[in-house]
Enzyme design. Structure first.
Site, PDB file in Angstrom:
ATOM      1  N   LEU A  88      58.803  44.678  56.745  1.00  0.00           N
ATOM      2  CA  LEU A  88      58.458  44.719  55.319  1.00  0.00           C
ATOM      3  C   LEU A  88      59.168  45.906  54.679  1.00  0.00           C
ATOM      4  O   LEU A  88      59.212  46.991  55.248  1.00  0.00           O
ATOM      5  CB  LEU A  88      56.931  44.902  55.156  1.00  0.00           C
ATOM      6  CG  LEU A  88      56.429  45.138  53.721  1.00  0.00           C
ATOM      7  CD1 LEU A  88      56.485  43.853  52.901  1.00  0.00           C
ATOM      8  CD2 LEU A  88      55.002  45.678  53.704  1.00  0.00           C
ATOM      9  N   HIS A 146      41.951  57.964  42.700  1.00  0.00           N
ATOM     10  CA  HIS A 146      43.326  57.842  43.204  1.00  0.00           C
ATOM     11  C   HIS A 146      43.337  57.826  44.738  1.00  0.00           C
ATOM     12  O   HIS A 146      44.119  57.106  45.356  1.00  0.00           O
ATOM     13  CB  HIS A 146      44.196  58.982  42.671  1.00  0.00           C
ATOM     14  CG  HIS A 146      44.435  58.917  41.188  1.00  0.00           C
ATOM     15  ND1 HIS A 146      44.817  57.758  40.548  1.00  0.00           N
ATOM     16  CD2 HIS A 146      44.337  59.860  40.200  1.00  0.00           C
ATOM     17  CE1 HIS A 146      44.954  57.993  39.252  1.00  0.00           C
ATOM     18  NE2 HIS A 146      44.661  59.249  39.012  1.00  0.00           N
ATOM     19  N   GLU A 173      56.132  35.330  38.483  1.00  0.00           N
ATOM     20  CA  GLU A 173      54.809  34.833  38.122  1.00  0.00           C
ATOM     21  C   GLU A 173      53.961  36.083  37.943  1.00  0.00           C
ATOM     22  O   GLU A 173      54.019  36.990  38.785  1.00  0.00           O
ATOM     23  CB  GLU A 173      54.219  33.977  39.252  1.00  0.00           C
ATOM     24  CG  GLU A 173      55.047  32.768  39.595  1.00  0.00           C
ATOM     25  CD  GLU A 173      55.352  31.893  38.388  1.00  0.00           C
ATOM     26  OE1 GLU A 173      54.475  31.727  37.515  1.00  0.00           O
ATOM     27  OE2 GLU A 173      56.473  31.368  38.300  1.00  0.00           O
ATOM     28  N   ASP A 222      46.349  49.342  38.877  1.00  0.00           N
ATOM     29  CA  ASP A 222      45.681  50.026  37.760  1.00  0.00           C
ATOM     30  C   ASP A 222      44.157  49.979  37.900  1.00  0.00           C
ATOM     31  O   ASP A 222      43.603  49.026  38.437  1.00  0.00           O
ATOM     32  CB  ASP A 222      46.106  49.373  36.434  1.00  0.00           C
ATOM     33  CG  ASP A 222      45.780  50.258  35.241  1.00  0.00           C
ATOM     34  OD1 ASP A 222      45.765  51.496  35.412  1.00  0.00           O
ATOM     35  OD2 ASP A 222      45.535  49.720  34.155  1.00  0.00           O
TER      36      ASP A 222
END
Ligand code: IPE
Ligand code: IPE
Ligand code: MG
Length: 241
Positions: free
Chosen positions: A132, A37, A207, A20
């Site tokens: 990943l 962006h 977390e 954000d």
């Protein structure tokens, strides 16, 4: 249900990021929102590289929420263009790094051109020995996902393919569009302390780290700091330890 941290280095296995602050970053620097962006997409590259380096299992990024459709048309169009450009630019590199891409959310709402690009990106990066899993939430909302799960599971029960007694966490994950079952670490940049409809079910024991920086200013070092802070946390999952 509870996930254990990455065995090798006590880093989180599954990370989610609410990226954000693109708009405010653009405003602060007198740029157009679309520039914010664009810069935001560039930042992702380093975070992915670091995640591969640190042997993170999955990185799940919030790119566009269900509610972001309420934004101005011009901004939405700039984001759509960015998705196409990002795939064109980054897929060869992701492939080289053995990063497996997966998009999720209400992708149908983005039209055929983007859906075709997404299918291409997923096929190109599909590998059995991925370093990943990079998941991108597009047109995603946690509440909408829960509603979709309830609908699909209800249909299965109504057609007697599933017993009510057999509904458990595993079934919920199976019917969810989210490619990861549990998030260990959730990071939100931009300074606001809220989850804005991201991965509501999967962040049960995550977390949560709120970083007071706009996403385009978030560095690889900031990310490493989050990983190191995670190591110091005692995760009890309700137990007395
Ligand atoms: C996050 O940045 C990216 C998207 C929601 C697509 P924002 O555009 O929300 O940036 P701020 O919060 O307005 O600064
Ligand atoms: C969350 O940011 C969505 C993404 C980062 C894609 P928003 O800017 O849409 O969230 P709110 O409006 O501040 O809650
Ligand atoms: Mg925002």
């Amino acid at each position: 249900m509870a996930n254990s941290p990455n065995k090798k280095n006590n880093y989180p296995n599954n990370i989610g990021i609410i990226m954000d602050g693109n708009g405010r970053w653009a405003f602060k620097n007198s740029f157009k929102v679309s520039e914010g962006h664009k810069k935001g997409v560039d930042i992702v590259r380093g975070i992915v590289e670091e995640s591969v380096k640190q042997k993170i299992n999955s990185l799940t990024l919030y790119a566009f929420s269900s509610e972001n459709w309420k934004r101005p048309k011009a901004e939405i169009n700039s984001i759509k263009k960015l998705v196409i450009n990002a795939i064109n630019d980054q897929v060869p590199e992701l492939k080289k790094q053995k990063v497996k891409l997966k998009f999720f959310g209400h992708l149908d709402d983005f039209g055929k051109k983007i859906q075709d690009k997404i299918s291409f990106a997923e096929k190109e990066t599909c590998t059995t020995d991925s370093q990943l899993n990079l998941n991108v939430a597009l047109g995603y909302g946690g509440q909408q996902d829960i509603i979709d799960i309830v609908k699909s599971v209800s249909k299965e029960v109504a057609s007697e393919r599933l017993n009510i007694e057999d509904i458990d966490g595993k079934i919920i994950n199976e019917y969810s569009s989210v490619p990861v079952d549990e998030i260990d670490l959730l990071i939100r940049t931009g300074g606001d302390k809220r989850v804005s409809n991201f991965l509501l079910y999967q962040i049960a024991y995550a977390e949560i780290m709120f970083v007071d920086k706009f996403w385009p200013d978030f560095t690889r070092d900031d990310f490493s700091s989050c990983l190191n802070n995670f190591k110091k946390v005692s995760r009890r999952f309700g137990k007395r330890i």
